[in-house]
Design a protein around this motif. Structure first.
Motif, short mmCIF file in Angstrom:
data_model
loop_
_atom_site.label_atom_id
_atom_site.label_comp_id
_atom_site.label_asym_id
_atom_site.label_seq_id
_atom_site.Cartn_x
_atom_site.Cartn_y
_atom_site.Cartn_z
N SER A 99 2.97 -12.23 0.31
CA SER A 99 4.07 -12.86 0.75
C SER A 99 5.42 -11.66 0.59
N ILE A 100 6.01 -11.60 1.65
CA ILE A 100 6.80 -10.66 2.00
C ILE A 100 8.53 -11.27 2.06
N PRO A 102 11.90 -10.66 4.51
CA PRO A 102 12.26 -9.64 5.91
C PRO A 102 12.90 -8.22 5.54
N GLU A 103 12.43 -7.43 6.47
CA GLU A 103 13.00 -5.88 6.16
C GLU A 103 12.56 -5.28 4.86
N ALA A 104 11.92 -5.74 4.17
CA ALA A 104 11.53 -5.10 2.70
C ALA A 104 10.52 -4.09 2.87
N TYR A 105 10.39 -3.00 1.97
CA TYR A 105 9.50 -1.95 1.86
C TYR A 105 8.81 -2.54 0.42
N TYR A 106 7.59 -2.14 0.47
CA TYR A 106 6.61 -2.10 -0.69
C TYR A 106 5.62 -1.03 -1.10
N THR A 107 5.21 -1.16 -2.27
CA THR A 107 4.30 -0.10 -2.80
C THR A 107 3.18 -0.73 -3.19
N LEU A 108 1.91 -0.48 -2.61
CA LEU A 108 0.68 -1.02 -3.18
C LEU A 108 -0.09 -0.08 -3.90
N VAL A 109 -0.43 -0.53 -5.00
CA VAL A 109 -1.45 0.25 -6.03
C VAL A 109 -2.67 -0.41 -6.41
N MET A 110 -3.79 0.12 -6.72
CA MET A 110 -5.08 -0.10 -7.16
C MET A 110 -5.23 1.01 -8.20
N THR A 111 -5.70 0.47 -9.51
CA THR A 111 -5.72 1.23 -10.54
C THR A 111 -6.95 0.81 -11.55
N ASP A 112 -7.60 1.87 -12.35
CA ASP A 112 -8.71 1.39 -13.19
C ASP A 112 -8.22 1.80 -14.72
N PRO A 113 -7.85 1.06 -15.47
CA PRO A 113 -7.38 1.43 -16.79
C PRO A 113 -8.34 1.46 -17.97
N ILE A 134 5.61 0.78 2.55
CA ILE A 134 4.77 -0.40 3.44
C ILE A 134 5.83 -1.43 4.14
N PRO A 135 5.96 -1.31 5.42
CA PRO A 135 7.13 -2.36 5.83
C PRO A 135 6.21 -3.87 5.98
N GLY A 136 7.03 -4.64 4.96
CA GLY A 136 6.33 -6.08 5.05
C GLY A 136 4.96 -5.61 4.26
N ASN A 137 3.99 -6.25 4.69
CA ASN A 137 2.44 -6.03 4.29
C ASN A 137 1.62 -5.41 5.37
N GLN A 138 2.13 -4.63 6.11
CA GLN A 138 1.58 -3.87 7.03
C GLN A 138 1.04 -2.47 6.47
N VAL A 139 -0.07 -2.36 5.61
CA VAL A 139 -0.42 -1.37 4.83
C VAL A 139 -0.66 -0.02 5.54
N SER A 140 -1.41 -0.21 6.84
CA SER A 140 -1.71 0.79 7.61
C SER A 140 -0.63 1.51 8.14
N LYS A 141 0.56 0.88 8.14
CA LYS A 141 2.10 1.60 8.71
C LYS A 141 2.88 2.08 7.40
N GLY A 142 2.26 2.20 6.23
CA GLY A 142 2.97 2.89 5.06
C GLY A 142 2.35 4.18 4.81
N GLU A 143 2.92 4.89 3.75
CA GLU A 143 2.71 6.25 3.75
C GLU A 143 1.72 6.47 2.57
N SER A 144 0.51 6.80 3.05
CA SER A 144 -0.55 7.03 1.87
C SER A 144 -0.34 8.12 1.16
N LEU A 145 -0.61 7.97 -0.24
CA LEU A 145 -0.46 8.85 -1.31
C LEU A 145 -1.96 9.30 -1.86
N ALA A 146 -2.48 8.38 -1.92
CA ALA A 146 -4.22 8.38 -2.32
C ALA A 146 -4.86 7.69 -1.66
N ALA A 147 -6.09 8.00 -0.70
CA ALA A 147 -6.74 7.29 0.15
C ALA A 147 -7.70 6.15 -0.92
#
Length: 306
Positions: A99-100, A102-113, A134-147
């Motif tokens: 859930s997003i 409006p007009e917010a940007y987000y960061t997505l992380v996947m990590t193994d502790p 990431i604009p909203g939840n459009q991950v493909s339009k965000g800036e990838s720092l780690a594939a």
């Protein structure tokens, strides 16, 4: 022979699909709580109970988000608050929704502790996926720092927790000092700390979460064997000197003119096996690197290429 292999592959795929289908119907808890079933009621209280019960608070974050990330893999499996998935089923990048505002940007992380294991997380965390702006939840339009990098737990390390987190950014992250990892390679991913990353860029606490469990299986062994076989000579020498892990000369596969698959003639296979077997120590220093015999390696390679 071709018909025999085709029937075998169909049966294997059918069996895997049945297993994955059964796994999707339940979810599981990690220690303390490995193997105990949970309901699929994803309200705030159940999210909190599972996240805390699996030690994600305090091992990874300090608070429990009240929103669940919807995660679906191309293999057909989904992430459901600690369900166990196979490394093979999560090898490709999933689709993500949350859930997003409006007009917010987000960061997505996947990590193994849990690296190298949950009992001894000396190299934690591993950065499996990192996307900012990431604009909203459009991950493909965000800036990838780690594939995206799928799961590959070492042999004997038990179940690992793979945690997805979403942070709402206060603003666009314009200037950052993070190294960009454009491939699924392991280099540059160890020692990541999601808390420190969030603090550095003023992300606050995560707004959404989900996670799954995975442990070593034959697919991980195949990936590690494949990696060892395709190393450059200089890389192989360095590996042997620094880790005493046995490696072997890359084996050029023979293309089948009939099926387009990969096969090995009897003479070639026997010759390769003679160079493989003597290099397998009785007690390797890193047993997770010597995790699959040569016959099984060829079987998996054939299955994946047919």
């Amino acid at each position: 022979m071709l018909i025999h292999y085709s029937i075998t592959i169909v049966l294997v795929v059918s069996l895997i699909e049945r297993i994955e289908s059964n796994r999707r119907s339940v979810s599981w808890r990690a220690p303390g709580g490995f193997g105990r079933r949970l309901s699929n009621n994803n309200n705030d209280s159940s999210i909190e109970a599972v996240v805390i019960g699996n030690g994600i608070v305090p091992d990874v974050v300090d608070s429990v988000p009240n929103q669940l990330i919807k995660i679906s893999y191309p293999s057909g499996v989904g992430v459901d608050l600690g369900n166990e998935l196979t490394p093979f089923s999560v090898r490709n990048q999933p689709s993500i929704e949350w859930s997003i505002e409006p007009e917010a940007y987000y960061t997505l992380v996947m990590t193994d502790p849990d690296v190298p294991s949950r009992k001894d997380p000396t190299n934690a965390e591993v950065k499996h996926w990192l996307v900012i702006n990431i604009p909203g939840n459009q991950v493909s339009k965000g800036e990838s720092l780690a594939a995206y990098r799928g799961s590959g737990p070492p042999l004997g390390s038990g179940l690992h927790r793979y945690v997805f987190l979403v942070y709402k950014q206060p603003t666009l992250i314009i200037n950052h000092s993070e190294p960009v990892i454009p491939t699924p390679a392991r280099e540059g991913r160890l020692g990541f700390k999601v808390r420190e990353f969030a603090r550095k860029y003023h992300l606050g606490e995560p707004v959404a979460i989900n996670f799954y469990l995975a442990q070593y299986d034959d697919y991980v062994g195949w990936m590690r064997a494949q990696s060892a076989l395709t190393q450059k000579p200089s890389d192989i020498e360095t590996t042997i000197v620094t880790t005493t892990v046995p490696t072997t000369t890359p084996l050029p596969p023979v293309k089948s003119q009939r099926s387009g698959g990969i096969r090995f003639g009897t003479k070639r296979r026997n010759a390769a096996l003679k160079t493989w077997t003597p290099k397998m120590p009785d007690k390797p220093k890193f047993p997770q690197m010597v995790c699959i015999n040569y016959d099984r390696y060829l079987e998996i390679q054939n299955e994946l290429n047919n």
